[in-house]
Scaffold this motif. Sequence first.
Motif, short mmCIF file in Angstrom:
data_model
loop_
_atom_site.label_atom_id
_atom_site.label_comp_id
_atom_site.label_asym_id
_atom_site.label_seq_id
_atom_site.Cartn_x
_atom_site.Cartn_y
_atom_site.Cartn_z
N UNK A 156 0.86 -1.19 0.00
CA UNK A 156 0.00 0.00 0.00
C UNK A 156 0.89 1.24 0.00
N UNK A 157 1.19 1.70 -1.19
CA UNK A 157 2.18 2.76 -1.36
C UNK A 157 1.74 4.08 -0.73
N UNK A 158 0.45 4.39 -0.76
CA UNK A 158 -0.02 5.66 -0.21
C UNK A 158 0.27 5.75 1.29
N UNK A 159 0.01 4.66 2.00
CA UNK A 159 0.28 4.65 3.44
C UNK A 159 1.78 4.66 3.69
N UNK A 160 2.54 3.92 2.88
CA UNK A 160 4.00 3.94 3.03
C UNK A 160 4.54 5.35 2.89
N UNK A 161 4.12 6.05 1.84
CA UNK A 161 4.63 7.39 1.59
C UNK A 161 4.19 8.38 2.67
N UNK A 162 3.01 8.16 3.23
CA UNK A 162 2.53 9.04 4.30
C UNK A 162 3.50 9.03 5.48
N UNK A 163 4.00 7.85 5.81
CA UNK A 163 4.93 7.74 6.92
C UNK A 163 6.35 8.11 6.50
N UNK A 164 6.73 7.73 5.28
CA UNK A 164 8.12 7.98 4.87
C UNK A 164 8.42 9.47 4.76
N UNK A 165 7.44 10.26 4.37
CA UNK A 165 7.71 11.69 4.19
C UNK A 165 8.09 12.36 5.51
N UNK A 166 7.78 11.71 6.64
CA UNK A 166 8.19 12.25 7.93
C UNK A 166 9.71 12.20 8.09
N UNK A 167 10.35 11.30 7.34
CA UNK A 167 11.79 11.12 7.44
C UNK A 167 12.56 12.12 6.59
N UNK A 235 13.51 2.42 -2.80
CA UNK A 235 12.85 1.15 -2.53
C UNK A 235 12.14 1.20 -1.17
N UNK A 236 11.43 0.13 -0.87
CA UNK A 236 10.60 0.08 0.33
C UNK A 236 11.41 0.10 1.63
N UNK A 237 12.74 -0.11 1.53
CA UNK A 237 13.58 -0.09 2.73
C UNK A 237 14.27 1.25 2.94
N UNK A 238 13.88 2.25 2.13
CA UNK A 238 14.43 3.59 2.30
C UNK A 238 15.71 3.85 1.54
N UNK A 239 16.25 2.83 0.88
CA UNK A 239 17.47 2.98 0.09
C UNK A 239 17.13 3.04 -1.40
N UNK A 240 18.01 3.65 -2.16
CA UNK A 240 17.95 3.58 -3.62
C UNK A 240 18.92 2.48 -4.04
N UNK A 241 18.40 1.42 -4.65
CA UNK A 241 19.22 0.29 -5.07
C UNK A 241 19.50 0.40 -6.57
N UNK A 242 20.77 0.48 -6.92
CA UNK A 242 21.17 0.70 -8.31
C UNK A 242 22.01 -0.47 -8.81
N UNK A 243 21.56 -1.09 -9.89
CA UNK A 243 22.33 -2.16 -10.54
C UNK A 243 23.12 -1.54 -11.69
N UNK A 244 24.43 -1.77 -11.68
CA UNK A 244 25.31 -1.24 -12.73
C UNK A 244 25.76 -2.40 -13.59
N UNK A 245 25.47 -2.29 -14.89
CA UNK A 245 25.63 -3.45 -15.76
C UNK A 245 26.27 -3.06 -17.09
N UNK A 246 27.07 -3.95 -17.63
CA UNK A 246 27.69 -3.74 -18.94
C UNK A 246 26.62 -3.72 -20.01
N UNK A 247 26.63 -2.72 -20.86
CA UNK A 247 25.58 -2.55 -21.86
C UNK A 247 25.54 -3.69 -22.87
#
Length: 261
Positions: A156-167, A235-247
């Motif tokens: 439920x992204x709306x509820x997640x964002x409601x709480x995350x914006x406090x951070x 992501x849902x854990x508060x981190x931005x997860x970036x995959x770096x890959x050879x094109x």
Amino acid sequence: MEITNHLWNALIPVEISYTNSNSTAQNRRIFTTLLPRNSYLYLHLPQVLAFFQIPLSKLSQAWFESGDEIVGWSIPLDVHYNSQNSRTYFLTLQLGICKSSSIRMYHSQLSDSFWEKHWRNTIKEACYVLNRSCNVVLAMSLQDGKDWWNSVISQRVTIFEKHFKKLVPKNITKVPVKIYRVSGCKMVDYEQINAIGGDLKDLTEVGDNRTIFIVHGVEIPPDTGIIELYKIMKHFDGFLHVVIKDIYISESRFGHLENSL
């Protein structure tokens, strides 16, 4: 918010095979399903065990493998999937004593509250990077904390964002980022950093025009601002997860930010 909603609603086609130790490879069983991209893979283990009629008591002996690689338990489902070259995420369910010390540690700590505690600790870590303090999380009421966690497992992204914006501070200067370097179809390097502004290409010294950056299955232009990207694609854990890959090993299944969302 539209992009964020899209990411939270995205599903990954998964095919999980399992061969009972008393059976032959020809008698293996297959479980096909769709799992939320923005979630923990191992959070869905009870559902998988139920399909294969494996007692839930075996939960602390189960893990996933992709090819000959053990799938880590603590990273979002889509991160390892993004290292693959197939639209379907092919996995094998294994039971027993895993050779991975990380998986054995995970098995030894499993409890009814394990995932909530792990997620909450990760959120506190992200909060500390954003604010130099995790007091915002610590000050939350028990009910708000429970609602927040429930929003993760129920998507439920709306509820997640409601709480995350406090951070999120008014002026963000640092964001928590985890980087995964992929060679072939295997993760060969992992790094956690606190990004201070800049563009996506600044996250790695080896990035050049032969390198692509993938977040939530989307190929992101290297000159994209990290802080703005974090706001909509964390992501849902508060981190931005970036995959770096050879094109050269990228596949057409990866979308592009400007035309996929």
